[in-house]
Design a protein around this motif. Structure first.
Motif, PDB file in Angstrom:
ATOM      1  N   GLY A 138      74.647 102.601-133.654  1.00  0.00           N
ATOM      2  CA  GLY A 138      74.117 102.546-135.207  1.00  0.00           C
ATOM      3  C   GLY A 138      73.190 101.479-136.094  1.00  0.00           C
ATOM      4  N   VAL A 139      72.500 100.745-135.005  1.00  0.00           N
ATOM      5  CA  VAL A 139      71.645  99.746-135.132  1.00  0.00           C
ATOM      6  C   VAL A 139      70.383 100.443-135.594  1.00  0.00           C
ATOM      7  N   MET A 140      69.739 100.155-136.971  1.00  0.00           N
ATOM      8  CA  MET A 140      68.333 100.627-137.176  1.00  0.00           C
ATOM      9  C   MET A 140      67.353  99.627-137.707  1.00  0.00           C
ATOM     10  N   GLN A 141      67.630  98.391-137.434  1.00  0.00           N
ATOM     11  CA  GLN A 141      66.642  97.418-137.667  1.00  0.00           C
ATOM     12  C   GLN A 141      65.490  97.298-136.635  1.00  0.00           C
ATOM     13  N   ALA A 142      64.143  97.099-137.177  1.00  0.00           N
ATOM     14  CA  ALA A 142      63.073  96.827-136.174  1.00  0.00           C
ATOM     15  C   ALA A 142      63.037  97.763-135.217  1.00  0.00           C
ATOM     16  N   LYS A 177      66.552  89.938-132.243  1.00  0.00           N
ATOM     17  CA  LYS A 177      65.516  89.829-131.395  1.00  0.00           C
ATOM     18  C   LYS A 177      65.187  90.861-130.379  1.00  0.00           C
ATOM     19  N   TYR A 178      65.349  92.251-130.894  1.00  0.00           N
ATOM     20  CA  TYR A 178      65.204  93.356-129.976  1.00  0.00           C
ATOM     21  C   TYR A 178      64.155  94.252-130.732  1.00  0.00           C
ATOM     22  N   GLY A 183      74.526  96.116-130.264  1.00  0.00           N
ATOM     23  CA  GLY A 183      75.732  95.086-130.755  1.00  0.00           C
ATOM     24  C   GLY A 183      75.406  94.375-131.944  1.00  0.00           C
ATOM     25  N   THR A 184      74.257  94.068-132.248  1.00  0.00           N
ATOM     26  CA  THR A 184      73.909  93.436-133.590  1.00  0.00           C
ATOM     27  C   THR A 184      72.804  93.987-134.197  1.00  0.00           C
TER      28      THR A 184
END
Length: 197
Positions: free
Chosen positions: A14-18, A31-32, A152-153
């Motif tokens: 569910g991560v949507m960042q960057a 950092k991903y 995971g983050t």
């Protein structure tokens, strides 16, 4: 009534960042950035091209600020982005030099926009705004691109604002790199029962 459509690239968790690049959003030590880069193919490109047709947009302040510093100089990559109206949810910003930018103050402003006449409204990025939209049951459709990785983050699509809600799958495609493209529309309340009855 206009539809509010959330378009998001997410990881399995569910991560949507960057999704677009290493420097796009490094907040909270993320950092991903650029995690979508290895997964492009012809099918994915055609879907994105279709989604980048001229539209109206509802954005959170942070996403808007990323956009206003990039897209005015790169409109050749996204025809129509400068001409489309950008509605920005912000308590601190009131104006921008980027043309067709309109600032909203609160949920009531979003509801008024949704109930006005016009085309459907697309939400890109804007993780905090999306939580507000979920919490107030203002999301009519989800257009998700689910990438075959976990991070995971990072900022997540489904977080504190998510309420119980049913959706119907209206379209799905799997790319050659394993990205699941799935479109859902809001379908009322969650129904429960006993399996096997």
């Amino acid at each position: 009534m206009r539809k509010i459509i959330v378009l998001s690239m997410i990881t399995i968790d569910g991560v949507m960042q960057a999704p677009g690049g290493p420097k796009e959003d490094t907040s909270e030590g993320f950092k991903y950035g650029g995690w979508t880069a290895p997964y492009g193919d012809e099918v994915f490109g055609k879907v994105v091209e279709k989604e980048m047709k001229p539209a109206e947009y509802l954005l959170g302040r942070k996403t808007f600020e990323i956009w206003e510093n990039y897209w005015p100089e790169h409109a050749d990559m996204w025809p129509g982005i400068n001409d489309g109206t950008k509605y920005v949810m912000s308590e601190s910003r009131k104006q921008s030099d980027w043309k067709n930018s309109v600032f909203l103050n609160n949920v009531a402003d979003i509801k008024k926009l949704k109930n006005s006449k016009g085309s459907d409204i697309q939400v890109w990025g804007s993780s905090e705004l999306i939580q507000t939209l979920f919490e107030n049951d203002l999301v009519d459709e989800l257009r998700l691109k689910i990438f075959p990785i976990t991070l995971g983050t990072g900022k997540k699509l489904f977080n504190n604002g998510t309420i119980p809600a049913a959706f119907t799958l209206t379209e799905s495609i799997v790319t050659s790199t394993g990205v699941i493209i799935a479109y859902y529309k809001r379908a009322g309340k969650v129904k429960t029962g006993s399996v096997g009855d």
